[in-house]
Scaffold this active site. Structure first.
Site, PDB file in Angstrom:
ATOM      1  N   ASP A 179       2.500  -4.261   3.123  1.00 60.58           N
ATOM      2  CA  ASP A 179       2.253  -4.619   4.514  1.00 60.58           C
ATOM      3  C   ASP A 179       1.262  -3.688   5.193  1.00 60.58           C
ATOM      4  OD1 ASP A 179       3.824  -2.439   4.514  1.00 60.58           O
ATOM      5  OD2 ASP A 179       5.531  -3.344   5.521  1.00 60.58           O
ATOM      6  N   ASP A 216       6.962  -3.368  -2.383  1.00 61.29           N
ATOM      7  CA  ASP A 216       7.103  -2.311  -1.410  1.00 61.29           C
ATOM      8  C   ASP A 216       8.577  -2.223  -1.040  1.00 61.29           C
ATOM      9  OD1 ASP A 216       5.418  -0.663  -0.211  1.00 61.29           O
ATOM     10  OD2 ASP A 216       5.280  -1.771   1.657  1.00 61.29           O
ATOM     11  N   ASP A 252      -1.948  -0.713   1.390  1.00 58.73           N
ATOM     12  CA  ASP A 252      -1.661  -1.596   0.257  1.00 58.73           C
ATOM     13  C   ASP A 252      -2.837  -2.493  -0.100  1.00 58.73           C
ATOM     14  OD1 ASP A 252       0.928  -0.619   0.172  1.00 58.73           O
ATOM     15  OD2 ASP A 252       1.608  -2.029   1.684  1.00 58.73           O
TER      16      ASP A 252
END
Length: 1020
Positions: free
Chosen positions: A714, A374, A718
């Site tokens: 996070d 990410d 996800d």
């Protein structure tokens, strides 16, 4: 009707087909979920919306209708996924993988004992002891593993904390607080700043409403919410609010369009809990190892079973031998060793900010070959920071140091004074109270991310912003809105007791359109074509760096027309907002974390591909990717090549571009073949503007390439990807509870660099487990061969069952575990990730080294000691051959030795048990050398050194334990182990030295001729 009736007779409709059907059905549902959200409520007009949901948009539903819908749809809550009951988890620990081998051993022991008990009057209890001990080992280790892992895996509990408890609805024209679970489709709901959104809503009216969608879409900026339909994609349009996101500021009213599992968040939850999770690499390795060991055991067992029948033993005796050999092959202590090694590494990783939830994930991280990371918060700091400014026709870097030591421009410039004043005054962000002692950059602020960045920047370079605001009190303000894209405020001027100043900031092109002059070196000059071009270039340059650019302008209002006390009307504008004076630009970025570029570099040298997956804008994503080295110096994307050669993108051969930035909307239309093509042909990839479902598709694409994939994330969005990946890594600080539950590992400091440390630990434990297993397996040969010679040569038994257990569960345990503390031999992070197909934990070469070479030397050492002791007592080797039946005959009390002395049964047995003890001591002595050579697989022990203190302790501990078992009074009764003469300890020393020299020479040849015959045959 005909089809329905015929169905009953269709023989093909067997249960198997139905089972398959169920699975197909589930796959179909999952594929549905992977698709983008389909809804059209955001496109409907308010009247159509009211008709669709049969609701009065001002009074809401009637109570009766709400009850009916609640009965039809069920409560507004997420369905918890099927959880594994605790007893099932416990049984998996007891009967999974390695434990099965030991259970089979235990059952065979009880079987053998049963056969003996049925046949003999006084059966020996060895097999009974062995069975009990094996069962005990499995149960104790199982409890230990279960305890280690019991601290994890409850995916949905965390979704529960995300569900809002109360909701404010309008029913029959009255506002009422109800439980969020009772909200139904069609309800009229009100939300305000600080609330959690109770269901998916279509906004019908709003006042300055902003929501934080970051847990869903990954966008860190709060998103404005209003009734207008602004975007085809429901995730991006302004008039939809999503279940369980937070309303940050303002108020809004909306109609509920989905509840519970049918909400966007609910779909993600269902997706995460419905994913099949593959087995971990280490579980497959252990399975492969068990197959190898079982193969060896059965081969030896059957060979000697046949041999003993040929030698004339009875069937039952032969069966006892068969069982004995198979059990002797089982490494009793290894299960505990592996578990302890993994636990130690998990503890070590936790100290380095990697919290591992299940032990097997420790090693998975080491075999990772692709990391999908990410951007926001993992690669970057998740703190917007002012990076550049443009004023006086120059771009300056912002100085974000605490002591202002990095100043790159003259702070005395009057233009800078004006720019900093606008940035400080036209700004609603404030520091939260009580943070005077904290450094400015770390202080918490109330306000939107960009404004907070400006606040910190001005506070650092110009001192207290609060005092500046006190000296220039605000008299009017127009907050930022999406239609005019600017924010404006009017202040009393501190430098002129009569007049006001109007300050404005916003989208640079909109601000420039309102200006007629520009401030340069403190003087207003007309805004001509040249200055407009200069502005355009600066704007493009900063935008190209992936930064978010804001423009600033001001106007000193004439005191004649606008004296103090003038009533400014912000609705019917009674003051000028055109012909202003442009002052400058400021650009902000969420900067990369300091340790990330280095970590990405380490991944590259370790052969790990780092892919960035983000919901952010492609330009920003690409800029950060270049900043942290995911796209390395000199590597171009198709767009870069097109720009350099000045040709359209369609003419560039995509194979020429090493790097690639893929937009989410393009990814949506790609087939899996096209995605595979991209993943195969580009070394450096960035996915921008992706949705949660796409993250999952990317992970599956990488896994199709045969990669072992780690994913960081996070947000709630996800969790499907975290669950699907070989190892999911959640963020400990910024991560939502859901992502933490779906993950296998949690980064306590949210730092990408910690992943690299984790990879290093994972690779190290794989190497060290190999060494531990090599060490443990070697002593199997000196434990099995005595039994084989006892069968073939008919000699008295050289080593008993009890002594074997003393080695496997006593003296060998600490040394085997100490190898987990061994340092790496070379730079682990310079080699390619291991290939799970070819690079096994235990391979044929390791077995051949342990069993065929080192083990044989150890067995020789043991037999040498055995024959020495019997010879000293009068039985020469020639006399021993074929003596077994007489030796074990209880009624024979006058057995003659080589010198004609007579021995009673009891005397013979004391000598035999002394031999067992000496054989045991010899194994301990040769295991010293084995432990030292297992420290390294390629380097010389002299290069590696003896820095491992635990290993030195292990050497001393096994020796002390062996001496204790031999000399402690009462051992003769308890374990039938007798005291040894000191000289008998030294019989095995030459063999120990031989092992050491043999292996050092082997490793020398390995290093001299890499890839040669010795490496092919012996390098495990």
């Amino acid at each position: 009707m005909g089809r329905g009736a015929g169905r009953e007779y269709s023989p093909a409709a067997t249960t198997a087909e139905n089972g398959g059907g169920k699975k197909k059905q589930k796959e179909k549902e999952l594929d549905e979920l992977k698709k983008e959200v389909a809804m059209d409520d955001h496109k409907l007009s308010l009247d159509e919306l009211g008709r669709k949901y049969q609701v009065d948009l001002s009074k809401g539903l009637t109570n009766q209708r709400a009850q009916d819908i609640l009965a039809r749809d069920g409560p507004n809550a997420l369905t918890p996924p099927p959880t594994t009951p605790e007893w099932v988890k416990f049984c998996r620990q007891l009967f999974g993988g390695f434990s099965i081998l030991l259970w089979i051993g235990a059952i065979l022991c009880f079987l053998a004992y049963g056969i003996q008990a049925a046949m003999e009057d006084e059966p020996s209890n060895d097999n009974l002891y062995l069975g009990v001990v094996l069962a005990a080992v499995v149960i104790v280790t199982g409890c230990f593993s279960y305890y280690q892992e019991a601290k994890s895996s409850k995916i949905m509990d965390s979704f529960k904390n995300m569900v809002p408890q109360q909701a404010l609805v309008v029913r029959e024209g009255e506002k009422m607080q109800i439980n969020a679970e009772e909200v139904v489709v069609g309800d009229l709901v009100e939300v305000k700043g600080g609330d959690r959104v109770p269901a998916d809503l279509r906004i019908i009216s709003s006042h300055g409403c902003k929501v934080d969608n970051s847990s869903l879409t990954g966008e860190s900026e709060p998103q404005t919410r209003s009734p207008e339909f602004t975007h085809e994609n429901p995730l991006e349009t302004r008039n939809i609010c999503f279940f369980s996101t937070n309303c940050v500021e303002g108020t809004a009213r909306g109609i509920v369009i989905a509840t519970g599992d049918r909400t966007v968040m609910g779909r993600i939850a269902t997706l995460a809990s419905g994913l099949e999770v593959g087995r971990t690499p280490i579980a497959m390795e252990i399975e492969h190892f068990i197959q190898l060991i079982t193969g060896v055991a059965v081969f030896l067992g059957v060979s000697f079973f046949v041999l003993s029948l040929i030698l004339g033993y009875s069937w039952l005796e032969a069966v006892i031998f068969l069982i004995g050999i198979i059990v002797a092959n089982v490494p009793e202590g290894l299960l505990a060793t592996v578990t302890v090694c993994l636990t130690l590494t998990a503890k070590r990783m936790a100290r380095k900010n990697c919290l591992v939830k299940n032990l097997e994930a420790v090693e998975t991280l080491g075999s990772t070959s692709t990391i999908c990371s990410d951007k926001t918060g993992t690669l970057t700091q998740n703190r917007m920071t002012v990076a550049h400014m443009w004023f006086d026709n120059q771009i300056h870097e912002a100085d974000t140091t605490e002591d202002q030591s990095g100043a790159t421009f003259d702070k005395r410039s009057p233009t800078w004074t004006a720019l900093s004043r606008i940035a400080g005054l036209c700004n609603r962000a404030v520091f939260k109270a009580g943070q005077e002692n904290i450094s400015v950059s770390k202080r918490d602020t109330a306000g939107d991310a960009s404004e907070s960045a400006l606040l910190k920047c001005i506070e650092l370079s110009c001192g207290s912003v609060r005092k500046m605001r006190d000296r220039n009190p605000k008299v009017a303000e127009i907050p930022f809105n999406s239609t005019n894209k600017y924010q404006l405020s009017i202040h009393e001027r501190e430098d002129n007791p009569q007049s006001h100043v109007l300050v404005m900031k916003g989208a640079p092109e909109r601000i420039l359109d309102r200006c007629s002059s520009i401030l340069v070196q403190g003087k207003e000059i007309p805004l001509d074509k040249e200055m407009q071009d200069a502005f355009q270039n600066a704007y493009l340059e900063l935008g190209g760096l992936g930064e978010r650019v804001l423009g600033f302008c001001q106007l000193n209002l004439p005191s004649g027309k606008f004296p103090r006390g003038f009533k400014f009307d912000t609705d019917e504008l009674n003051f000028p907002t055109e012909k202003l004076c442009f002052v400058g630009l400021m650009s902000m970025i969420d900067p990369p974390r300091a340790a990330v570029p280095d970590a990405v570099g380490k991944c590259r040298s370790a052969g790990i591909k780092v892919i960035m997956v983000t919901g952010d804008h492609p330009i920003t994503a690409k800029a950060i990717a270049k900043g942290v080295g995911i796209i390395s110096e000199g590597n171009e994307t198709v767009e870069d090549i097109a720009a350099r050669l000045n040709i359209p993108v369609s003419q560039v051969n995509p194979r020429e571009a090493k790097a690639c930035v893929v937009h989410g909307s393009d990814l949506k239309d790609m087939t899996s073949e096209q995605l595979d093509e991209i993943l195969k042909n580009h070394t450096e990839i960035v996915f921008a503007r992706t949705s949660p479902q796409q993250k999952l598709i990317i992970v599956e694409g990488c896994q199709r390439q045969g990669a072992i994939v780690a994913v960081t994330g996070d947000g709630v969005n996800d969790s499907p990807a975290l669950k699907k990946a070989d190892i999911g890594i959640a963020m400990g600080i910024a991560g939502s509870d859901v992502s933490k539950q779906a993950a296998d590992m949690i980064l306590l400091d949210d730092n990408f660099a910690s992943i690299v440390t984790g990879v290093e630990e994972g690779r190290l434990i794989f190497d060290n487990l190999k060494k531990s297993i090599a060490y443990t397996l070697t002593s199997n040969i000196p434990e099995i061969t005595p039994f084989l010679l006892f069968i073939i040569a008919n000699i008295p038994l050289p080593l008993g069952t009890v002594t074997i257990l003393c080695i496997d569960l006593g003296t060998d345990m600490v040394p085997a575990i100490s190898l987990a503390y061994e340092a790496a031999e070379s730079d682990i992070m310079k080699r390619q990730p291991r290939n799970p197909q070819t690079d096994k934990l235990v391979n044929e070469r390791l077995i051949s080294m342990a069993y065929g070479q080192i083990g044989m030397i150890q067995a020789l050492g043991g037999f040498f000691t055995y024959f020495v002791i019997l010879a000293e007592n009068g039985f020469l080797p020639s006399r021993l051959l074929g003596i077994r039946l007489d030796w074990d005959d209880r009624s024979m009390n006058d057995l003659e030795d080589s010198y004609g002395q007579e021995w009673t049964y009891e005397q013979r047995k004391v000598v035999e048990f002394t031999c067992h003890t000496a054989f045991f001591a010899s194994i301990v002595v040769v295991q010293w050398a084995d432990l030292i050579i297992c420290k390294t697989r390629r380097n010389s022990v002299f290069q590696q050194g003896m820095k491992n203190k635990i290993l030195i302790f292990g050497l001393l501990e096994e020796t002390a334990l062996a001496a204790f078992l031999s000399y402690c009074p009462g051992m003769g009764v308890a374990l039938r182990m007798y005291p040894l003469k000191v000289t008998w300890w030294f019989c095995a020393f030459p063999y120990s030295l031989l092992i050491f020299i043999y292996d050092e020479v082997r490793k020398l040849i390995l290093r001299r001729y890499p890839g040669g015959w010795v490496e092919k045959e012996t390098y495990y």
